[in-house]
Design an enzyme around this catalytic site. Structure first.
Site, PDB file in Angstrom:
ATOM      1  N   ALA A 122       3.209  -0.933   4.663  1.00 14.32           N
ATOM      2  CA  ALA A 122       2.798  -0.990   6.067  1.00 14.32           C
ATOM      3  C   ALA A 122       2.284  -2.374   6.469  1.00 14.32           C
ATOM      4  CB  ALA A 122       1.731   0.072   6.333  1.00 14.32           C
ATOM      5  N   ASP A 180       1.447 -15.818   6.190  1.00 11.14           N
ATOM      6  CA  ASP A 180       0.942 -17.171   5.906  1.00 11.14           C
ATOM      7  C   ASP A 180       1.072 -17.506   4.425  1.00 11.14           C
ATOM      8  OD1 ASP A 180       0.350 -17.595   8.566  1.00 11.14           O
ATOM      9  OD2 ASP A 180      -1.803 -17.222   8.364  1.00 11.14           O
ATOM     10  N   HIS A 240       4.241  -4.689   8.913  1.00  9.82           N
ATOM     11  CA  HIS A 240       4.186  -4.595  10.376  1.00  9.82           C
ATOM     12  C   HIS A 240       2.877  -5.116  10.952  1.00  9.82           C
ATOM     13  CE1 HIS A 240       7.454  -2.030   9.185  1.00  9.82           C
ATOM     14  NE2 HIS A 240       6.638  -1.154   8.623  1.00  9.82           N
ATOM     15  N   TYR A 248      11.531   8.723   1.011  1.00 11.71           N
ATOM     16  CA  TYR A 248      11.499   7.654   0.013  1.00 11.71           C
ATOM     17  C   TYR A 248      12.215   8.002  -1.294  1.00 11.71           C
ATOM     18  CZ  TYR A 248       8.000   5.816   3.229  1.00 11.71           C
ATOM     19  OH  TYR A 248       7.359   5.342   4.345  1.00 11.71           O
ATOM     20  N   ARG A 302       5.317  12.117  -3.064  1.00 10.84           N
ATOM     21  CA  ARG A 302       5.210  12.677  -1.714  1.00 10.84           C
ATOM     22  C   ARG A 302       6.418  12.202  -0.912  1.00 10.84           C
ATOM     23  NH1 ARG A 302       0.132  13.764   0.522  1.00 10.84           N
ATOM     24  NH2 ARG A 302       1.459  14.481   2.221  1.00 10.84           N
ATOM     25  N   HIS A 310      12.870  -2.744   1.975  1.00 11.14           N
ATOM     26  CA  HIS A 310      12.308  -1.477   2.455  1.00 11.14           C
ATOM     27  C   HIS A 310      13.204  -0.342   1.986  1.00 11.14           C
ATOM     28  CE1 HIS A 310       9.321  -3.509   4.701  1.00 11.14           C
ATOM     29  NE2 HIS A 310      10.249  -4.333   5.145  1.00 11.14           N
ATOM     30  N   ILE A 311      12.568   0.635   1.384  1.00 14.64           N
ATOM     31  CA  ILE A 311      13.315   1.759   0.827  1.00 14.64           C
ATOM     32  C   ILE A 311      13.973   2.561   1.948  1.00 14.64           C
ATOM     33  CG2 ILE A 311      13.048   3.916  -0.489  1.00 14.64           C
ATOM     34  CD1 ILE A 311      10.563   2.469  -1.831  1.00 14.64           C
ATOM     35  N   SER A 312      13.201   2.822   2.992  1.00 14.96           N
ATOM     36  CA  SER A 312      13.722   3.592   4.129  1.00 14.96           C
ATOM     37  C   SER A 312      14.342   2.634   5.154  1.00 14.96           C
ATOM     38  CB  SER A 312      12.586   4.378   4.783  1.00 14.96           C
ATOM     39  OG  SER A 312      11.619   3.494   5.336  1.00 14.96           O
ATOM     40  N   ARG A 355      13.308   4.577  12.304  1.00 13.38           N
ATOM     41  CA  ARG A 355      12.024   5.280  12.329  1.00 13.38           C
ATOM     42  C   ARG A 355      11.207   4.865  13.568  1.00 13.38           C
ATOM     43  NH1 ARG A 355       9.411   4.946   6.540  1.00 13.38           N
ATOM     44  NH2 ARG A 355       8.178   6.623   7.448  1.00 13.38           N
ATOM     45  N   GLU A 391      12.961  -9.443   1.094  1.00 14.58           N
ATOM     46  CA  GLU A 391      12.136  -8.342   1.622  1.00 14.58           C
ATOM     47  C   GLU A 391      12.916  -7.036   1.437  1.00 14.58           C
ATOM     48  OE1 GLU A 391      11.384  -8.818   5.807  1.00 14.58           O
ATOM     49  OE2 GLU A 391      10.366  -6.877   5.993  1.00 14.58           O
ATOM     50  N   ASN A 394       8.116  -5.655  -1.165  1.00  8.35           N
ATOM     51  CA  ASN A 394       8.064  -4.542  -0.227  1.00  8.35           C
ATOM     52  C   ASN A 394       6.592  -4.454   0.189  1.00  8.35           C
ATOM     53  OD1 ASN A 394       7.905  -2.202   1.201  1.00  8.35           O
ATOM     54  ND2 ASN A 394       9.077  -0.959  -0.262  1.00  8.35           N
ATOM     55  N   PRO A 397       0.795  -1.230   0.000  1.00  6.86           N
ATOM     56  CA  PRO A 397       0.000   0.000   0.000  1.00  6.86           C
ATOM     57  C   PRO A 397       0.826   1.278   0.000  1.00  6.86           C
ATOM     58  CG  PRO A 397      -0.179  -1.153   2.102  1.00  6.86           C
ATOM     59  CD  PRO A 397       0.507  -2.082   1.157  1.00  6.86           C
ATOM     60  N   ASN A 398       0.313   2.223  -0.742  1.00  4.43           N
ATOM     61  CA  ASN A 398       0.836   3.588  -0.840  1.00  4.43           C
ATOM     62  C   ASN A 398       2.123   3.714  -1.650  1.00  4.43           C
ATOM     63  OD1 ASN A 398      -1.256   4.898   0.732  1.00  4.43           O
ATOM     64  ND2 ASN A 398      -0.404   3.807   2.485  1.00  4.43           N
ATOM     65  N   ARG A 441       7.580   0.390  13.334  1.00  7.71           N
ATOM     66  CA  ARG A 441       8.136  -0.098  12.053  1.00  7.71           C
ATOM     67  C   ARG A 441       9.290  -1.072  12.275  1.00  7.71           C
ATOM     68  NH1 ARG A 441       5.748   3.377   8.171  1.00  7.71           N
ATOM     69  NH2 ARG A 441       5.331   5.418   9.087  1.00  7.71           N
TER      70      ARG A 441
HETATM   71  O1  CA2 Z   1      10.558   1.901   3.600  1.00  3.42           O
HETATM   72  C1  CA2 Z   1       9.728   1.214   3.013  1.00  3.42           C
HETATM   73  O2  CA2 Z   1       9.883   0.785   1.884  1.00  3.42           O
HETATM   74  C2  CA2 Z   1       8.374   0.943   3.691  1.00  3.42           C
HETATM   75  O3  CA2 Z   1       7.996  -0.398   3.366  1.00  3.42           O
HETATM   76  C3  CA2 Z   1       7.400   1.936   3.091  1.00  3.42           C
HETATM   77  C4  CA2 Z   1       6.025   1.881   3.741  1.00  3.42           C
HETATM   78  C5  CA2 Z   1       6.145   1.974   5.257  1.00  3.42           C
HETATM   79  O4  CA2 Z   1       4.862   1.800   5.849  1.00  3.42           O
HETATM   80  C6  CA2 Z   1       7.084   0.919   5.814  1.00  3.42           C
HETATM   81  O5  CA2 Z   1       7.169   1.089   7.202  1.00  3.42           O
HETATM   82  C7  CA2 Z   1       8.461   1.070   5.194  1.00  3.42           C
HETATM   83  C8  CA2 Z   1       5.170   3.067   3.266  1.00  3.42           C
HETATM   84  C9  CA2 Z   1       5.046   3.162   1.802  1.00  3.42           C
HETATM   85  C10 CA2 Z   1       4.411   4.468   1.523  1.00  3.42           C
HETATM   86  O6  CA2 Z   1       5.101   5.060   0.467  1.00  3.42           O
HETATM   87  C11 CA2 Z   1       4.913   6.387   0.267  1.00  3.42           C
HETATM   88  C12 CA2 Z   1       5.693   6.952  -0.694  1.00  3.42           C
HETATM   89  C13 CA2 Z   1       5.582   8.273  -0.935  1.00  3.42           C
HETATM   90  C14 CA2 Z   1       4.670   9.042  -0.247  1.00  3.42           C
HETATM   91  C15 CA2 Z   1       3.882   8.482   0.715  1.00  3.42           C
HETATM   92  C16 CA2 Z   1       3.996   7.118   0.974  1.00  3.42           C
END
Ligand code: CA2
Length: 149
Positions: free
Chosen positions: A78, A88, A81, A24, A19, A101-103, A108, A99, A75, A11-12, A112
């Protein structure tokens, strides 16, 4: 072993590059897909690249991957978590899972720091930006190449 890799995004992640560039980066998900496709060609991999904001769609792709894929890069966003359901589904997938994660999730908020997915992944890449996807593909190619010997 199949050289088809599913690259799954939760998601997202469709908002990538649009954003929160300070967290990110400025690459969009389309940029990430383009880079993955270019690298996959070099590594003689085939990829299916997907993103969804819906948990069940990610689960359905993991089930599809069970039939045809030699690895998954995921990836889960959210859902990392929160989702026992994704865990499963991944538990029913035998080939290697990376797996990404960009950040750096460990730098954080505390919520997370726990991942339901890490325990089933062959490897975890965090905090390397979108380069993490490329690193994950390289690792899967290495695992597939050594399994073929
Ligand atoms: O760091 C990552 O890749 C995450 O999987 C990104 C998730 C976050 O919930 C994880 O804790 C870490 C969020 C993805 C949302 O991506 C956005 C990108 C730009 C603007 C807003 C959200």
């Amino acid at each position: 072993m199949s050289r088809l890799i599913f690259v799954l995004n939760g998601p997202n992640l469709n908002l990538l590059g649009k954003r929160e560039p300070h967290i990110y980066g400025s690459e969009t998900l389309a940029d990430v897909e383009r880079d993955c496709r270019a690298l996959a060609k070099e590594l003689a991999l085939e990829i299916r690249f997907h993103q969804s904001n819906r948990e069940y769609e990610l689960i359905d792709w993991i089930h599809e991957a069970r039939e045809v894929a030699g690895g998954i890069v995921i990836n889960p966003g959210a859902f990392t978590h929160t989702s026992v359901a994704i865990l499963d589904a991944l538990n029913a997938f035998d080939p290697p899972i990376m797996e990404v994660h960009i950040s750096n999730v460990h730098k954080r908020e505390a919520f997370r720091h726990h991942s339901f997915v890490s325990g089933v992944a062959s490897g975890v890449i965090v905090g390397c930006g979108t380069l993490g996807y490329q690193l994950a593909l390289r690792r899967l190619a290495q695992l597939l190449n050594s399994a073929a010997k």
